[in-house]
Motif scaffolding. Sequence first.
Motif, PDB file in Angstrom:
ATOM      1  N   GLY A  52       2.355 -22.376   4.117  1.00  0.00           N
ATOM      2  CA  GLY A  52       2.647 -21.497   3.447  1.00  0.00           C
ATOM      3  C   GLY A  52       1.255 -20.827   2.871  1.00  0.00           C
ATOM      4  N   LYS A  53       0.192 -21.100   3.494  1.00  0.00           N
ATOM      5  CA  LYS A  53      -0.928 -20.379   3.131  1.00  0.00           C
ATOM      6  C   LYS A  53      -1.640 -19.590   4.174  1.00  0.00           C
ATOM      7  CE  LYS A  53      -0.408 -21.957  -1.219  1.00  0.00           C
ATOM      8  NZ  LYS A  53      -0.291 -21.261  -2.308  1.00  0.00           N
ATOM      9  N   ASN A  54      -0.854 -18.880   5.117  1.00  0.00           N
ATOM     10  CA  ASN A  54      -1.421 -18.351   6.015  1.00  0.00           C
ATOM     11  C   ASN A  54      -2.113 -17.046   5.615  1.00  0.00           C
ATOM     12  OD1 ASN A  54      -1.781 -18.098   9.160  1.00  0.00           O
ATOM     13  ND2 ASN A  54      -0.225 -16.540   9.262  1.00  0.00           N
ATOM     14  N   TRP A  55      -3.430 -16.833   6.174  1.00  0.00           N
ATOM     15  CA  TRP A  55      -4.113 -15.706   5.921  1.00  0.00           C
ATOM     16  C   TRP A  55      -3.466 -14.401   6.075  1.00  0.00           C
ATOM     17  CZ3 TRP A  55      -8.233 -15.627   3.102  1.00  0.00           C
ATOM     18  CH2 TRP A  55      -9.283 -16.704   3.034  1.00  0.00           C
ATOM     19  N   ASN A  56      -2.827 -14.065   7.171  1.00  0.00           N
ATOM     20  CA  ASN A  56      -1.894 -12.848   7.373  1.00  0.00           C
ATOM     21  C   ASN A  56      -1.236 -12.698   6.283  1.00  0.00           C
ATOM     22  OD1 ASN A  56      -3.360 -12.392   9.575  1.00  0.00           O
ATOM     23  ND2 ASN A  56      -1.837 -12.555  10.923  1.00  0.00           N
ATOM     24  N   ASP A  57      -0.406 -13.404   5.614  1.00  0.00           N
ATOM     25  CA  ASP A  57       0.444 -13.410   4.442  1.00  0.00           C
ATOM     26  C   ASP A  57      -0.193 -12.964   3.319  1.00  0.00           C
ATOM     27  OD1 ASP A  57       2.862 -14.022   6.438  1.00  0.00           O
ATOM     28  OD2 ASP A  57       2.536 -16.021   5.818  1.00  0.00           O
ATOM     29  N   ILE A  58      -1.470 -13.595   2.988  1.00  0.00           N
ATOM     30  CA  ILE A  58      -2.068 -13.306   1.880  1.00  0.00           C
ATOM     31  C   ILE A  58      -2.593 -11.818   1.960  1.00  0.00           C
ATOM     32  CG2 ILE A  58      -4.471 -13.903   0.632  1.00  0.00           C
ATOM     33  CD1 ILE A  58      -3.812 -16.819   1.721  1.00  0.00           C
ATOM     34  N   PHE A  59      -3.234 -11.467   2.992  1.00  0.00           N
ATOM     35  CA  PHE A  59      -3.599 -10.223   3.164  1.00  0.00           C
ATOM     36  C   PHE A  59      -2.685  -9.082   3.102  1.00  0.00           C
ATOM     37  CE2 PHE A  59      -7.355 -12.226   5.831  1.00  0.00           C
ATOM     38  CZ  PHE A  59      -8.127 -12.340   4.370  1.00  0.00           C
ATOM     39  N   GLU A  60      -1.620  -9.267   3.845  1.00  0.00           N
ATOM     40  CA  GLU A  60      -0.204  -8.556   3.774  1.00  0.00           C
ATOM     41  C   GLU A  60       0.096  -8.208   2.127  1.00  0.00           C
ATOM     42  OE1 GLU A  60       0.933  -6.439   5.454  1.00  0.00           O
ATOM     43  OE2 GLU A  60       0.859  -7.235   7.672  1.00  0.00           O
ATOM     44  N   GLY A  61      -0.067  -9.148   1.292  1.00  0.00           N
ATOM     45  CA  GLY A  61       0.271  -9.211  -0.067  1.00  0.00           C
ATOM     46  C   GLY A  61      -0.547  -8.369  -0.514  1.00  0.00           C
ATOM     47  N   MET A  62      -1.946  -8.439  -0.403  1.00  0.00           N
ATOM     48  CA  MET A  62      -2.812  -7.575  -0.829  1.00  0.00           C
ATOM     49  C   MET A  62      -2.877  -6.199  -0.712  1.00  0.00           C
ATOM     50  SD  MET A  62      -6.018 -10.552  -0.416  1.00  0.00           S
ATOM     51  CE  MET A  62      -7.369  -9.413  -0.531  1.00  0.00           C
ATOM     52  N   LEU A  63      -2.524  -6.143   0.513  1.00  0.00           N
ATOM     53  CA  LEU A  63      -2.585  -4.575   1.244  1.00  0.00           C
ATOM     54  C   LEU A  63      -1.183  -3.967   0.472  1.00  0.00           C
ATOM     55  CD1 LEU A  63      -4.298  -3.051   2.989  1.00  0.00           C
ATOM     56  CD2 LEU A  63      -2.679  -3.627   5.092  1.00  0.00           C
ATOM     57  N   GLN A  64      -0.401  -4.572   0.188  1.00  0.00           N
ATOM     58  CA  GLN A  64       0.830  -3.848  -0.455  1.00  0.00           C
ATOM     59  C   GLN A  64       0.501  -3.360  -1.816  1.00  0.00           C
ATOM     60  OE1 GLN A  64       4.250  -6.543  -0.364  1.00  0.00           O
ATOM     61  NE2 GLN A  64       4.368  -6.686   1.902  1.00  0.00           N
ATOM     62  N   LEU A  65      -0.492  -3.811  -2.547  1.00  0.00           N
ATOM     63  CA  LEU A  65      -0.973  -3.340  -3.636  1.00  0.00           C
ATOM     64  C   LEU A  65      -1.929  -2.413  -3.686  1.00  0.00           C
ATOM     65  CD1 LEU A  65      -1.132  -7.102  -5.596  1.00  0.00           C
ATOM     66  CD2 LEU A  65       0.669  -5.212  -5.882  1.00  0.00           C
ATOM     67  N   VAL A  66      -2.383  -1.954  -2.443  1.00  0.00           N
ATOM     68  CA  VAL A  66      -3.639  -1.005  -2.367  1.00  0.00           C
ATOM     69  C   VAL A  66      -3.163   0.227  -2.216  1.00  0.00           C
ATOM     70  CG1 VAL A  66      -5.330  -0.301  -0.794  1.00  0.00           C
ATOM     71  CG2 VAL A  66      -5.019  -2.655  -1.361  1.00  0.00           C
TER      72      VAL A  66
END
Length: 390
Positions: free
Chosen positions: A376-390
């Motif tokens: 549940g801690k995959n990098w791509n998922d983390i970065f997607e979550g960040m990018l949605q806020l940009v």
Amino acid sequence: MRKMKNIHVIIATAEWHQDQLRYRRHRLAEFLQKKSDTEEVIWLCPTPRRTTDNFTTLKNGIKQWTIQDLFPQKVFRFGRYMDLFYKNKLTTFNQYINQIKKKNRLIVWFTFPGFPYIANGFHWDTIIYDCSDNWTNSISGKKSFVSYFRQKVIQKAEERIIDKAHRIFCTSQYLHDQVIQKIEHPSKSHIYTFENGVEFDLFREKKLPMKAILPDRFNGTVLGFIGGIKSKLDFELIQDVATKKSNWLFLFVGPDQTTENDGFHQLLNNKNVVWTGSIDPFDVPKYMQLIDIGIMPYKASSYNKAIFPLKLFEFLAAGKPAIGVHLPSTTKYVEQAVYNHLETNDSQAFIQACEKLECEKDCPEYIDRRIQVASGKNWNDIFEGMLQLV
């Protein structure tokens, strides 16, 4: 009509290959590079070396732009945080940005508080501060006039970036709370916590372990650390444990970034301590196969309070139990046979905790649970979550 794409500028601590490691910022840059709406990714960083060509294209397609330090010695790195010493060196970069800004959306990611003038003196669509360390505190914890001067210079630079940032991402709750204390605006809704992750699929591939690393005929328990070997690690603790548990092998994998005074080289005098040196970051899963228990033995310090270690979920993704010392950001992941955490450098407490993990390390049920936590801690998922806020 051509749809506007994104130009991502990553303000990084060093040239791409300098650290011989893959940090969060490297993974972020490669993630952004693969997005369909990305025109290009620029890796802007300081360099201590003299160069006639400050612009190169890396093999992965990322464009690296270097800003030369005042002098190559480490003591002069304060120049990275003071406009006077680097502003004029940005002239060519500024000209390039002015050429492309009309056709693209410009996004800058500060991954350390260097070159704060870039936040003030350029016209960005979005400014992001991805805060992964307590930059104003020394890794070693040593205090001196030089460290005090460095702290004040970095603090001022970071405050300028925080003030200009549209979004702030922090790797731990501690850093999140620290940023809130530094912010002047009444709204704190643009500050988020995104912990470090893991390239999960890379650790699930079947890989043979590296050969000729462990001593011949050794079949005991291996306690391993993989990553940059720095002064923030508690070598005295491991020295004491290695002396008391001669039947355990301590494996250190990664570049040595310590000094002779940090204790690492003394630790290597033990017959049951092995150091591989630097390795290809993509070979980390192979070295994981040699380890029985992943160790993250950190000193008690202000700097380490902020850390969320990159290796936690890598150990778990490889099915290995892990233990951390003085890493308060990780306590919520404590779970039997998965992850143990200590707030003491007592060697006997460390030994007892590892002995318990030693008994549970090969249980299929616990191996599956470790992998499940990491999944549940995959990098791509983390970065997607960040990018949605940009």
